[in-house]
Design an enzyme around this catalytic site. Structure first.
Site, PDB file in Angstrom:
ATOM      1  N   ASP A   1      63.824  85.058  98.129  1.00  0.00           N
ATOM      2  CA  ASP A   1      63.593  86.273  98.627  1.00  0.00           C
ATOM      3  C   ASP A   1      64.373  86.327  99.951  1.00  0.00           C
ATOM      4  OD1 ASP A   1      61.875  88.586  99.836  1.00  0.00           O
ATOM      5  OD2 ASP A   1      61.023  87.143 101.083  1.00  0.00           O
TER       6      ASP A   1
ATOM      7  N   GLU B   1      63.653  88.957 103.238  1.00  0.00           N
ATOM      8  CA  GLU B   1      62.839  88.876 104.618  1.00  0.00           C
ATOM      9  C   GLU B   1      61.706  87.816 104.671  1.00  0.00           C
ATOM     10  OE1 GLU B   1      60.966  92.923 105.088  1.00  0.00           O
ATOM     11  OE2 GLU B   1      62.122  93.476 103.358  1.00  0.00           O
TER      12      GLU B   1
ATOM     13  N   ASP C   1      58.115  84.352 101.287  1.00  0.00           N
ATOM     14  CA  ASP C   1      57.184  84.257 102.474  1.00  0.00           C
ATOM     15  C   ASP C   1      56.012  85.151 101.991  1.00  0.00           C
ATOM     16  OD1 ASP C   1      58.771  86.741 102.471  1.00  0.00           O
ATOM     17  OD2 ASP C   1      57.478  87.233 104.317  1.00  0.00           O
TER      18      ASP C   1
ATOM     19  N   SER D   1      65.274  90.717  96.006  1.00  0.00           N
ATOM     20  CA  SER D   1      64.686  91.558  97.231  1.00  0.00           C
ATOM     21  C   SER D   1      64.296  92.965  97.016  1.00  0.00           C
ATOM     22  CB  SER D   1      65.484  91.386  98.569  1.00  0.00           C
ATOM     23  OG  SER D   1      65.475  92.209  99.459  1.00  0.00           O
TER      24      SER D   1
ATOM     25  N   CYS E   1      73.947 109.322  66.284  1.00  0.00           N
ATOM     26  CA  CYS E   1      73.738 109.049  67.530  1.00  0.00           C
ATOM     27  C   CYS E   1      73.315 110.263  68.773  1.00  0.00           C
ATOM     28  CB  CYS E   1      75.199 108.551  68.184  1.00  0.00           C
ATOM     29  SG  CYS E   1      75.863 107.325  67.176  1.00  0.00           S
TER      30      CYS E   1
ATOM     31  N   LYS F   1      57.849  93.335  92.887  1.00  0.00           N
ATOM     32  CA  LYS F   1      57.912  91.960  93.276  1.00  0.00           C
ATOM     33  C   LYS F   1      56.714  91.063  93.347  1.00  0.00           C
ATOM     34  CE  LYS F   1      60.495  90.277  96.136  1.00  0.00           C
ATOM     35  NZ  LYS F   1      61.188  89.621  97.646  1.00  0.00           N
TER      36      LYS F   1
ATOM     37  N   HIS G   1      74.646  95.080  67.819  1.00  0.00           N
ATOM     38  CA  HIS G   1      75.196  96.363  67.529  1.00  0.00           C
ATOM     39  C   HIS G   1      76.399  96.926  68.288  1.00  0.00           C
ATOM     40  CE1 HIS G   1      73.447 100.733  66.305  1.00  0.00           C
ATOM     41  NE2 HIS G   1      74.707 100.817  66.854  1.00  0.00           N
TER      42      HIS G   1
ATOM     43  N   HIS H   1      81.482 100.194  68.040  1.00  0.00           N
ATOM     44  CA  HIS H   1      80.892  99.080  67.412  1.00  0.00           C
ATOM     45  C   HIS H   1      81.896  97.943  67.556  1.00  0.00           C
ATOM     46  CE1 HIS H   1      77.963 101.023  64.460  1.00  0.00           C
ATOM     47  NE2 HIS H   1      77.657 101.320  65.727  1.00  0.00           N
TER      48      HIS H   1
ATOM     49  N   GLU I   1      89.148  91.471  87.291  1.00  0.00           N
ATOM     50  CA  GLU I   1      89.873  92.358  87.750  1.00  0.00           C
ATOM     51  C   GLU I   1      89.447  93.867  87.231  1.00  0.00           C
ATOM     52  OE1 GLU I   1      92.986  94.714  89.426  1.00  0.00           O
ATOM     53  OE2 GLU I   1      92.250  92.785  89.914  1.00  0.00           O
TER      54      GLU I   1
END
Length: 518
Positions: free
Chosen positions: A282, A284, A477, A417, A114, A451, A207, A134, A157
């Site tokens: 979206d 805006e 839009d 967005s 690792c 986007k 894994h 693991h 929680e």
């Protein structure tokens, strides 16, 4: 000998001193890693020699980035780990101390496989400790939706035990695909870390999980919370309960049988013919007037950026914001972006750094750039505005009723967005109609992708787990976004609202002026 590659840092000579290497900090770190290995073995996280742990050897006289690293070895029974089994590495991954060989049947000493992945967390996130587990729940959590690129959960929680999250927040953990050899995961782990700046963990499908924190206590606490949440998701799945939505209602709008082992669901898997439908919105010009964003939100962020940076300069959150801005500005300077100015180093005068940051942010806002570093900082500034009631989210009058209707009919609704996920939650959580987040199942931002690029919508369809992208309705839009979503197979509607940009003639998309028309 090097455990993994890496350039030499300025503090390397100091950290490799014999006094530090043989000192109390390293000795305690060795003992700590051995103790944690034995503890996590009992938890089932590191059985069969799988899994690994690493911590920084805490020396207050040195910056965290320059401190020595202690790592557990590979091939040693975790329940029998002792301090002498540990490897000690320099801050850039060079092995400074190796364990001595033990007689048969023990294997020759070897640093954990690792190591290169651990180093990514250290270098990219400034971690103080990293845990690789693991645990069975970490594997099964990635199998609940085999096509998903993220694990998502909200209103549970233990989410508040994850750095930067609260009970009502949506926890998003990226999922990368497994490989035959651990080191082959290095690049995909690094990509996930870069793409999800708020994440403190990455799942590896079938894994396990990598979890990091600024200290061993923080990493351990978060690892325990992640395992709890994955276990909860598995049990909720078995009960047919949706863990990804605030209300935790029945999965698939109560169409799924109560028992996951029902004869209509072979082997406990959902019927592949069942139809899932989602709406992606979206903001805006779709749910919210463009004027609110351009005339209220952007000016508020611009006018308060200096105040925000000054008052929060030393906080971990703002340090992360500055780090992302530095990376973006360095790229902008290379590309000759107008308005970009160099940012002095961290050890420069605070005011000089802030002046440069403000200049860059103001230029980015003026150019309406859709970049993660800007959007993340704006979200943090807006949070202050919403908390102080200086800001209130604005949506078109038809939006709340449509959200309620879709929610009641079992339709899952998501937001996509260019604003950060935090900014999206703030807007919908603080409207004149109350908290509308109860009707929303998730939030996507530019960490998913641009986007106007088709692959971004493909990623969303993978995350939502639909059988076909055609089962997703996207409302926007922006013509270019509509084209990208349609290319990914989405159903698309273009929103015509006051102040929106005109569309090309013969654009070929269905249009609406109100959600009530859908």
């Amino acid at each position: 000998m090097a455990c993994c590659g890496g350039g030499r840092g300025e503090g390397a000579a100091a950290t490799e001193s014999e006094a530090y290497l043989e000192g109390e900090a390293v000795r305690e770190a060795r003992e700590l890693v051995a103790e944690l290995c034995r503890h996590f073995y009992g938890q089932g996280w590191v059985t069969g020699t799988g899994g690994s742990i690493t911590v920084k050897a805490n020396d207050p006289a040195l910056p965290l980035a320059d401190q020595l690293i202690v790592m557990s070895p590979s091939g040693v029974q975790k329940e029998r780990m002792v301090a002498e089994d540990m490897y000690v590495l320099s801050a850039d991954g060079k092995v400074l101390s190796s364990p001595v060989s033990k007689p048969w049947p023990n294997k020759p000493p070897k640093c954990t496989d690792c190591a290169p992945l651990f180093m990514k967390a250290y270098l990219m996130r400034g971690a103080g400790a990293v845990i690789h587990s693991h645990g069975m729940e970490t594997c099964i959590a990635t199998m609940l939706d085999p096509g998903a690129k993220e694990f998502r959960m909200t209103h549970m929680e233990m989410i508040k035990g994850i750095k930067g999250h609260g009970y009502r927040d949506e926890l998003v953990v990226p999922i990368i695909e497994n490989t035959p050899y651990e080191y082959e995961l290095t690049d995909s782990l690094a990509e996930a870390i870069a793409a999800y700046p708020k994440a403190t963990a990455v799942l590896v499908r079938n894994h396990g999980i990598y979890v990091w924190g600024d200290s061993w206590i923080n990493a351990k606490t978060q690892a325990e919370c992640y395992h709890y949440l994955f276990d909860a998701a598995i049990k909720l799945y078995q009960l047919g309960i949706d863990w990804t939505t605030p209300e935790h209602g029945p999965i698939n709008s109560a169409k799924r049988p109560r028992s996951v082992l029902s004869s209509s669901i072979p082997n406990g898997c959902p019927d592949s013919k069942s139809s899932k439908h989602c709406v992606v919105l979206d903001i805006e010009g779709t749910t919210t007037p463009i004027s609110f964003v351009t005339d209220v939100m952007f000016p508020y962020a611009r006018d308060n950026v200096r105040k925000h940076l000054t008052s929060t300069y030393s906080s971990d959150e703002t340090k992360e914001d500055i780090k992302l801005l530095r990376i973006q500005v360095e790229e902008d300077l290379k590309n000759g972006i107008v308005g970009s100015v160099p940012i002095p180093p961290d050890d420069a005068d605070k005011e000089e750094v802030i002046n440069a940051l403000v200049a860059n942010v103001e230029s980015m806002i003026k150019a309406d750039r859709k970049i993660t570093s800007l959007k993340q900082l704006q979200g943090h500034i807006w949070r202050t505005g919403f908390e102080s009631k200086e800001l209130q989210g604005v949506v078109f009058d038809d939006v709340p009723e449509a959200l309620k209707h879709w929610h009641a009919s079992g339709m899952k609704v998501y937001i996509y967005s260019s604003g950060s996920r935090e900014a999206q939650r703030l807007l919908f959580g603080n409207t004149a109609y109350g908290d509308l987040r109860q009707y929303l199942c998730g939030f996507f931002d530019t960490t998913t992708g641009n986007k106007r690029e088709t692959r971004s919508y493909f990623e969303i369809s993978q995350s939502l787990g639909v059988d076909s992208p055609a089962q997703i309705l996207f409302i926007t839009d922006v013509f270019q976004e509509a084209v990208a979503a349609k290319s990914a197979g989405f159903e698309v509607i273009i929103s015509i609202r006051p102040g929106n940009a005109p569309l090309p003639e013969n654009h070929g998309f269905r249009t609406i002026k109100s959600f009530s028309e859908i």
